[in-house]
Motif scaffolding. Structure first.
Motif, PDB file in Angstrom:
ATOM      1  N   SER A 238       1.075  -1.649   0.254  1.00 21.89           N
ATOM      2  CA  SER A 238      -0.056  -0.255   0.167  1.00 21.89           C
ATOM      3  C   SER A 238       0.928   1.628   0.030  1.00 21.89           C
ATOM      4  O   SER A 238       2.116   0.930   0.152  1.00 21.89           O
ATOM      5  N   PRO A 239       0.664   2.098  -0.429  1.00 21.98           N
ATOM      6  CA  PRO A 239       1.112   3.504  -0.225  1.00 21.98           C
ATOM      7  C   PRO A 239       1.554   4.339   0.899  1.00 21.98           C
ATOM      8  O   PRO A 239       2.509   4.668   0.867  1.00 21.98           O
ATOM      9  N   ARG A 240       0.735   4.008   1.693  1.00 21.46           N
ATOM     10  CA  ARG A 240       1.411   4.186   3.478  1.00 21.46           C
ATOM     11  C   ARG A 240       2.245   3.382   3.793  1.00 21.46           C
ATOM     12  O   ARG A 240       3.430   3.812   4.447  1.00 21.46           O
ATOM     13  N   ALA A 241       1.862   2.452   3.257  1.00 21.05           N
ATOM     14  CA  ALA A 241       3.237   1.459   3.983  1.00 21.05           C
ATOM     15  C   ALA A 241       4.893   1.745   3.370  1.00 21.05           C
ATOM     16  O   ALA A 241       5.627   1.629   3.881  1.00 21.05           O
ATOM     17  N   LYS A 242       3.886   1.819   2.011  1.00 18.98           N
ATOM     18  CA  LYS A 242       5.844   1.951   1.534  1.00 18.98           C
ATOM     19  C   LYS A 242       5.738   3.750   1.939  1.00 18.98           C
ATOM     20  O   LYS A 242       7.614   3.397   1.651  1.00 18.98           O
TER      21      LYS A 242
END
Length: 397
Positions: A238-242
């Protein structure tokens, strides 16, 4: 090699056994207090235990320095954030590798800590140093609603939320001790952000983040004592995790050479627009069931890995990845009482609940209603499923 372990009395972790298993010839001195949870016969063979009366007192610091002077250890390991600074002072005074006092102070000083995020993908929460009530007024005018909190240490003790000028004035009138703390430089102010809180737990070796595990709390910080405390791992791609992984890796790469930090617990705030800000950072493992979750998903015991890294003995794979399903966890702290379904599902990885003194035959059986604090660890394919399963534990009917 000689290792000195500072172990707080409430800790039962077997650091000495981990070190002895990795290097049997290591000499170990363990400094603790008389009320320790660990009996003498639980110590590894050959460990020298030194006992003080009051672990939190200056006398313990004096004993630490005396031990270093009498038989200088090659490494000092501590298992609590409260011990980070005094162990660092001993390292600096006696030339022992590891976190020195200058580095440790940055992790205890929230203002200095925020400077470490300069130039990173996620900036620090806007903040100001405050030394008098005029500074508080100026901070509130500049930042809007502010959070005033101790700049030393971690946690939420002593936090005030001030929404406007009259609130600033009233806080100073209600508590003259606030002015004393301001004058002593013990407080800071930062913008109050209504947010979702994420935590990122990191295993560190020099300038490399060996493991980065980003997760999301299911309740806002101000509801941690009224809602159940729960968290789910973020979806890996996910963008948040990245974003959070990239920030954590760059944060680690920017630490000074020889910093000696081997584990980090980082917290990030996500506002209603999706913007992220860096909050607290501590050089310790996260609490609650964070270590259990990481151990299940990544196959790494953060406490053991950090211990062995700190004494130069870690032998586990260099860059562990997710070898099992992502996890979420829940502590019953104030919200609906969780319960284990009658037929324990496979996705409930582990749980613990208070014993039932009136029903001893049910000590090891799943319980329908929890009578006290309980802990649950679940697994699932993604964030959505993890959150649904944690919610199901507290759902009635």
């Amino acid at each position: 090699m000689h290792v000195l372990i500072m172990q707080r009395p409430g800790s039962a972790a077997r650091y000495d056994h981990w070190i002895k298993a990795a290097a049997p010839q290591t000499r170990i001195t363990l400094l603790t207090s008389a009320d320790t949870d660990r009996p003498v016969d639980d110590l590894a063979a050959g460990v020298r235990r030194v006992v003080v009366d009051d672990y939190g007192s200056p006398a313990t610091t004096a004993e630490l320095l005396r031990l270093c002077a009498a038989d200088r250890p090659d490494r000092i390991f501590v298992n609590s954030e409260d011990d980070v600074l005094r162990a660092a002072e001993a390292r600096t005074l006696f030339g022992i590798p590891g976190i020195d006092s200058a580095t440790a102070l940055r992790f205890r000083d929230k203002v200095a800590m925020k400077d470490l995020f300069d130039g990173l993908p996620v900036p620090a929460v806007p903040h100001r140093e405050v030394r008098c009530c005029a500074d508080l007024y100026a901070a509130q005018e500049e930042l809007g609603t502010i959070v005033v909190k101790p700049r030393d240490g971690a946690g939420s003790a002593g936090v005030r939320i001030l929404s406007d000028g009259p609130a600033v004035r009233q806080a100073c009138l209600d508590d003259p001790g606030l002015l004393t703390a301001l004058h002593g430089g013990g407080l800071m102010a930062e913008r109050y952000i209504e947010s979702t809180v994420h935590h990122v737990d990191v295993l560190v070796d020099g300038g490399t983040a060996l493991l980065v595990s980003p997760s999301r709390y299911l309740s806002a910080p101000h509801r941690f004592r009224t809602d159940n405390l729960a968290s789910v791992m973020l979806d890996g791609g996910s963008p948040r995790a990245k974003l959070l992984t990239d920030t954590a890796e760059r944060f680690v790469a920017g630490l000074p050479e020889g910093h000696g930090v081997h584990v980090l617990h980082m917290e990030f705030l996500e506002d209603a627009s999706g913007a992220f800000f860096a909050g607290e950072v501590a050089c310790r493992t996260g609490g609650a069931l964070i270590k259990n979750a990481v151990r299940h998903t990544y196959g790494v015991d953060l406490s053991r890995a950090a211990c062995l890294l700190s004494v130069g003995l870690r032998t586990e794979p260099a860059e562990p990845g997710r070898g099992a399903a992502p996890t979420g966890w829940l502590l019953w702290t104030g919200g609906p009482r969780p319960r284990v379904p009658a037929h324990r599902p496979d996705w409930l990885v582990e749980f613990s609940a208070p014993q039932h003194p009136q029903h001893p035959e049910r000590q090891d059986a799943p319980v329908d209603a929890v009578d006290g604090k309980a802990r649950f660890l679940v697994e699932g394919v993604d964030e959505e499923e993890l959150e649904h399963r944690l919610g199901a534990l507290c759902r009635r009917g």
